[in-house]
Design a protein around this motif. Structure first.
Motif, PDB file in Angstrom:
ATOM      1  N   LYS A   1       4.916  12.441  -8.863  1.00  0.00           N
ATOM      2  CA  LYS A   1       4.653  12.864  -7.478  1.00  0.00           C
ATOM      3  C   LYS A   1       3.208  13.315  -7.361  1.00  0.00           C
ATOM      4  N   HIS A   2       2.720  13.388  -6.096  1.00  0.00           N
ATOM      5  CA  HIS A   2       1.330  13.817  -5.899  1.00  0.00           C
ATOM      6  C   HIS A   2       1.136  15.253  -6.352  1.00  0.00           C
TER       7      HIS A   2
ATOM      8  N   GLY B   1     -10.474  -1.282   3.097  1.00  0.00           N
ATOM      9  CA  GLY B   1     -11.069  -0.413   2.090  1.00  0.00           C
ATOM     10  C   GLY B   1     -11.613   0.839   2.729  1.00  0.00           C
ATOM     11  N   TYR B   2     -11.532   1.950   1.991  1.00  0.00           N
ATOM     12  CA  TYR B   2     -12.225   3.158   2.431  1.00  0.00           C
ATOM     13  C   TYR B   2     -13.607   3.101   1.790  1.00  0.00           C
ATOM     14  N   ASN B   3     -14.631   3.055   2.593  1.00  0.00           N
ATOM     15  CA  ASN B   3     -15.988   2.878   2.085  1.00  0.00           C
ATOM     16  C   ASN B   3     -16.031   1.666   1.145  1.00  0.00           C
ATOM     17  N   GLN B   4     -16.441   1.867  -0.124  1.00  0.00           N
ATOM     18  CA  GLN B   4     -16.531   0.701  -1.023  1.00  0.00           C
ATOM     19  C   GLN B   4     -15.181   0.350  -1.628  1.00  0.00           C
ATOM     20  N   LEU B   5     -14.334   1.387  -1.762  1.00  0.00           N
ATOM     21  CA  LEU B   5     -13.082   1.218  -2.490  1.00  0.00           C
ATOM     22  C   LEU B   5     -12.121   0.300  -1.752  1.00  0.00           C
ATOM     23  N   GLU B   6     -11.820  -0.844  -2.368  1.00  0.00           N
ATOM     24  CA  GLU B   6     -10.870  -1.744  -1.728  1.00  0.00           C
ATOM     25  C   GLU B   6      -9.448  -1.279  -2.012  1.00  0.00           C
ATOM     26  N   VAL B   7      -8.679  -1.111  -0.966  1.00  0.00           N
ATOM     27  CA  VAL B   7      -7.333  -0.569  -1.122  1.00  0.00           C
ATOM     28  C   VAL B   7      -6.272  -1.636  -0.886  1.00  0.00           C
ATOM     29  N   LEU B   8      -6.496  -2.492   0.101  1.00  0.00           N
ATOM     30  CA  LEU B   8      -5.550  -3.572   0.379  1.00  0.00           C
ATOM     31  C   LEU B   8      -6.301  -4.895   0.355  1.00  0.00           C
TER      32      LEU B   8
ATOM     33  N   GLY C   1       5.715   1.027  -4.747  1.00  0.00           N
ATOM     34  CA  GLY C   1       4.456   0.830  -5.459  1.00  0.00           C
ATOM     35  C   GLY C   1       3.970   2.160  -5.958  1.00  0.00           C
ATOM     36  N   PRO C   2       3.133   2.133  -6.999  1.00  0.00           N
ATOM     37  CA  PRO C   2       2.670   3.390  -7.596  1.00  0.00           C
ATOM     38  C   PRO C   2       1.808   4.200  -6.630  1.00  0.00           C
ATOM     39  N   ASN C   3       1.561   5.445  -6.984  1.00  0.00           N
ATOM     40  CA  ASN C   3       0.661   6.284  -6.192  1.00  0.00           C
ATOM     41  C   ASN C   3      -0.701   5.635  -6.045  1.00  0.00           C
ATOM     42  N   GLY C   4      -1.248   5.710  -4.838  1.00  0.00           N
ATOM     43  CA  GLY C   4      -2.564   5.143  -4.619  1.00  0.00           C
ATOM     44  C   GLY C   4      -2.541   3.643  -4.453  1.00  0.00           C
ATOM     45  N   ALA C   5      -1.337   3.047  -4.321  1.00  0.00           N
ATOM     46  CA  ALA C   5      -1.236   1.598  -4.198  1.00  0.00           C
ATOM     47  C   ALA C   5      -1.656   1.105  -2.813  1.00  0.00           C
ATOM     48  N   GLY C   6      -1.729   2.019  -1.857  1.00  0.00           N
ATOM     49  CA  GLY C   6      -2.106   1.624  -0.510  1.00  0.00           C
ATOM     50  C   GLY C   6      -0.937   1.554   0.458  1.00  0.00           C
ATOM     51  N   LYS C   7       0.193   2.129   0.085  1.00  0.00           N
ATOM     52  CA  LYS C   7       1.371   2.080   0.959  1.00  0.00           C
ATOM     53  C   LYS C   7       1.112   2.806   2.280  1.00  0.00           C
ATOM     54  N   THR C   8       0.657   4.039   2.185  1.00  0.00           N
ATOM     55  CA  THR C   8       0.373   4.802   3.402  1.00  0.00           C
ATOM     56  C   THR C   8      -0.699   4.112   4.235  1.00  0.00           C
ATOM     57  N   THR C   9      -1.697   3.578   3.550  1.00  0.00           N
ATOM     58  CA  THR C   9      -2.763   2.885   4.258  1.00  0.00           C
ATOM     59  C   THR C   9      -2.220   1.692   5.044  1.00  0.00           C
ATOM     60  N   LEU C  10      -1.338   0.919   4.417  1.00  0.00           N
ATOM     61  CA  LEU C  10      -0.760  -0.239   5.100  1.00  0.00           C
ATOM     62  C   LEU C  10       0.040   0.205   6.328  1.00  0.00           C
TER      63      LEU C  10
HETATM   64  N1  LIG Z   1      -8.961   8.982   3.986  1.00  0.00           N
HETATM   65  C1  LIG Z   1      -9.256   8.405   2.802  1.00  0.00           C
HETATM   66  N2  LIG Z   1     -10.540   8.280   2.400  1.00  0.00           N
HETATM   67  C2  LIG Z   1     -10.840   7.715   1.226  1.00  0.00           C
HETATM   68  N3  LIG Z   1      -9.948   7.207   0.372  1.00  0.00           N
HETATM   69  C3  LIG Z   1      -8.641   7.300   0.709  1.00  0.00           C
HETATM   70  C4  LIG Z   1      -8.234   7.902   1.940  1.00  0.00           C
HETATM   71  N4  LIG Z   1      -6.875   7.837   2.010  1.00  0.00           N
HETATM   72  C5  LIG Z   1      -6.471   7.240   0.881  1.00  0.00           C
HETATM   73  N5  LIG Z   1      -7.518   6.899   0.095  1.00  0.00           N
HETATM   74  C6  LIG Z   1      -7.444   6.195  -1.186  1.00  0.00           C
HETATM   75  O1  LIG Z   1      -6.862   4.930  -0.941  1.00  0.00           O
HETATM   76  C7  LIG Z   1      -5.947   4.608  -1.956  1.00  0.00           C
HETATM   77  C8  LIG Z   1      -4.582   4.299  -1.356  1.00  0.00           C
HETATM   78  O2  LIG Z   1      -4.052   5.465  -0.770  1.00  0.00           O
HETATM   79  P1  LIG Z   1      -2.642   5.503  -0.068  1.00  0.00           P
HETATM   80  O3  LIG Z   1      -2.562   4.423   0.924  1.00  0.00           O
HETATM   81  O4  LIG Z   1      -2.418   6.895   0.426  1.00  0.00           O
HETATM   82  O5  LIG Z   1      -1.655   5.190  -1.292  1.00  0.00           O
HETATM   83  P2  LIG Z   1      -0.095   5.460  -1.442  1.00  0.00           P
HETATM   84  O6  LIG Z   1       0.445   5.886  -0.105  1.00  0.00           O
HETATM   85  O7  LIG Z   1       0.458   4.149  -1.904  1.00  0.00           O
HETATM   86  O8  LIG Z   1       0.068   6.524  -2.473  1.00  0.00           O
HETATM   87  C9  LIG Z   1      -5.942   5.767  -2.926  1.00  0.00           C
HETATM   88  O9  LIG Z   1      -6.778   5.420  -4.001  1.00  0.00           O
HETATM   89  C10 LIG Z   1      -6.518   6.900  -2.158  1.00  0.00           C
HETATM   90  O10 LIG Z   1      -7.221   7.765  -2.999  1.00  0.00           O
END
Ligand SMILES: Nc1ncnc2c1ncn2[C@@H]1O[C@H](COP(=O)(O)OP(=O)(O)O)[C@@H](O)[C@H]1O
Ligand SMILES: [Mg+2]
Lengths: 259, 273
Positions: free
Chosen positions: A258-259, A24-31, A48-57
């Motif tokens: 798209k973003h 999670g980024y701060n409180q927001l749980e992403v994965l 997966g949809p935008n904001g799904a956490g793909k880049t994060t993973l």
């Molecule tokens: N550096 C960051 N700080 C805070 N929140 C982030 C950051 N990067 C991404 N997020 C949030 O995490 C979620 C997942 O982002 P991301 O992994 O980029 O999704 P995807 O690649 O699937 O579009 C989104 O809600 C995004 O707003």
């Protein structure tokens, strides 16, 4: 669960293991509790949809972010102990977002990724020429070796970035939405290139993408992420799943958003 | 011409040339990286800190160059920490730092009598009065900076072009950023002696900006920046000696002139083709 089905009975060990990863980024749980294995020869679409956490993973797999829970193993090693980064080729989502005036040639972009490159390798034409040239030949960009990268089209730049990743002879290639802003015919050629690398060189590929169109033709596995891994299986199973039908129903939303 | 030739015989002019060329080269090479990282103003911020360092040196009777070096390098490290940790906007951190540095300088000036003149020299540069000890320090550090750039060439280039991919390739991106900022701190202090605090950022930015306009690859960018810097400093110092104008003004105006010529010849060329 399909992922258990396809992974049981495999004799080779996975190149990449994602084990119960939460982030999670701060409180927001992403994965949340994501499990995923990548084997040699896989061509996996991570959708997966935008904001799904793909880049994060992807960033967690690449040790750019640390998971809050769970762990990643690369080539049977704990990620902290893993040193063979040349085995993993990475093309970031923002790779082509560099300043077009950045004065760097195709040759220099590819040579950058050679761990053994010293300053004179960038200056003399002979040193490391073979590695760089061969990588550019694979992607069909060898005639542009002395071109400034900013002068190339988006599709050509993507090929150069593939060459940059290939120059270290990786076994896994990770691409994060590589064709955003590239026209359809160019995209098609680009995915053909990836499919060829996957088939001929046995290169494992993780392709993060929005476009479900392409996954039909080239990939052999699909993972669908929406915070949790909501689907993971072979491509054939994926096409028969309820999940896919539902996605097709929302399909155009996923493709064009798209973003 | 004869006047100029006789100038080369003077010790002070030789020292100025030697230090100026060495420092100019280091500034220009580093400048290419800073400009491409969109971080050129860090030089300006650090110059204000080194101004405080000079004031401290003059106040307590150290060699100003040394106290400025110590203070600036420490601050460069702190700046990076602040940026990486607190997520303060880069330019805000620089603005905070510049005003703090300058305020310290002014405070120390007001507390002491008689150092106004010396400090003035650091504001506007006084390369023609550089001492031989300062020349030795400047040259040694300038050479060291150039060697570090050569040694870490790949790391600097890769992290500047694509920081994420560089990190995945095993390059410690944060340490590279730290090193670049410390090098910037060192060159700024040296450059301050050449053109003064207010113009030191010009030594980093102008040759780089000119070179980036015409370079076709990164190697050319570095070579051109070096050539521009060396020739601007050489000609600028000669002009300053011949015409009795401030060296800093000569160097910077010359550099700016070259930049404008490149800019205009390029835009005319573009129109025609
Ligand atoms: N550096 C960051 N700080 C805070 N929140 C982030 C950051 N990067 C991404 N997020 C949030 O995490 C979620 C997942 O982002 P991301 O992994 O980029 O999704 P995807 O690649 O699937 O579009 C989104 O809600 C995004 O707003
Ligand atoms: Mg993304």
């Amino acid at each position: 669960m399909p992922s258990d089905v396809i992974e049981s009975g495999r004799l080779d060990s996975p190149l990449i293991e994602v084990i119960g990863v939460s982030f999670g980024y701060n409180q927001l749980e992403v994965l949340s509790e994501v499990n995923l294995n990548i084997y040699s020869g896989d061509f996996l679409a991570l959708i997966g949809p935008n904001g799904a956490g793909k880049t994060t993973l992807i960033k967690i797999i690449l040790n750019l972010l640390k998971p809050k829970k769970g762990e990643v193993r690369l080539f049977q090693q704990k990620i902290k102990e893993f040193k063979d980064w040349p085995l993993i080729g990475y093309i970031p989502q923002k790779a082509t977002h560099f300043d077009p005036l950045f004065p760097v040639s195709v040759r220099e972009v590819v040579a950058m990724n050679l761990p053994q490159a010293r300053w004179f390798d960038f200056w003399t034409k002979k040193m490391k020429e073979e590695d760089v040239l061969r990588a550019l030949q694979v992607v069909g960009m060898e005639n542009y070796i002395d071109e400034r990268i900013g002068y190339l089209s988006g599709g050509q730049q993507q090929r150069v970035f593939i060459a940059r990743a290939l120059v270290t002879h990786p076994r896994v290639l990770i691409l994060d939405e590589p064709t955003t802003g590239v026209d359809a015919p160019t995209q098609e050629k680009f995915y053909d290139l990836l499919a060829r690398l996957n088939k001929e060189e046995g290169l494992a590929i993780i392709l993060v993408t929005h476009e479900i169109g392409i996954i039909n033709r080239h990939v052999n596995k699909v993972a669908c992420l929406n915070r949790r891994l909501v689907y993971h299986g072979t491509h054939g199973e994926f096409c028969q799943s309820d999940f896919f039908r539902q996605m097709l129903a929302d399909g155009h939303h996923m493709i064009f958003h798209k973003h | 011409m004869e006047v100029l030739w006789s100038g080369f015989q003077y010790g002070f002019f030789q020292r100025a040339l030697l230090a100026g060329l060495g420092v100019g080269l280091a500034c220009a090479l580093l400048g290419v990286f800073l400009v491409l990282r969109k971080d050129a103003m860090i030089g300006h911020g650090l110059a204000h800190i080194s101004f405080a360092g000079v004031a401290v040196g003059l106040f307590f009777g150290f060699l100003p160059l040394l106290s400025a070096l110590v203070l600036t390098v420490i601050t460069a490290g702190l700046l990076i920490k602040i940026r990486q940790k607190a997520g303060v906007y880069g330019d805000t951190a620089i603005a905070l730092m510049s005003s703090f540095g300058f305020a310290v300088g002014i405070l120390l000036v007001s507390l002491s009598s008689g150092m106004n003149v010396d400090l003035f020299a650091y504001l506007f540069g006084d390369i023609l009065t550089i001492s031989s000890l300062e020349v030795k320090i400047s040259l040694a550090l300038a050479v060291a900076v150039v060697l570090v750039i050569i040694f870490y060439f790949r790391n600097f280039l890769f992290t500047t072009f694509d920081p994420e991919a560089a990190q995945v390739a095993g390059i410690p991106e944060k340490r590279v950023e730290y090193l670049l900022t410390v090098l910037a701190g060192i060159t700024v202090v040296l450059g301050m002696k050449v053109v003064g605090l207010l113009l030191v950022v010009a030594l980093m930015v102008i040759p780089a900006a000119s070179a980036l306009r015409i370079a076709r690859n990164f190697r050319q960018a570095l070579v051109f920046a070096g050539i521009f810097s060396l020739s601007e400093i050489f000609v600028g110092l000669c002009l300053s000696f011949l015409l009795d104008i401030p060296a800093a003004a000569g160097i910077v105006l010359l550099g700016f002139g070259i930049y404008l010529i490149i800019l205009f010849s390029q835009s005319r060329f573009r129109q025609r083709s």
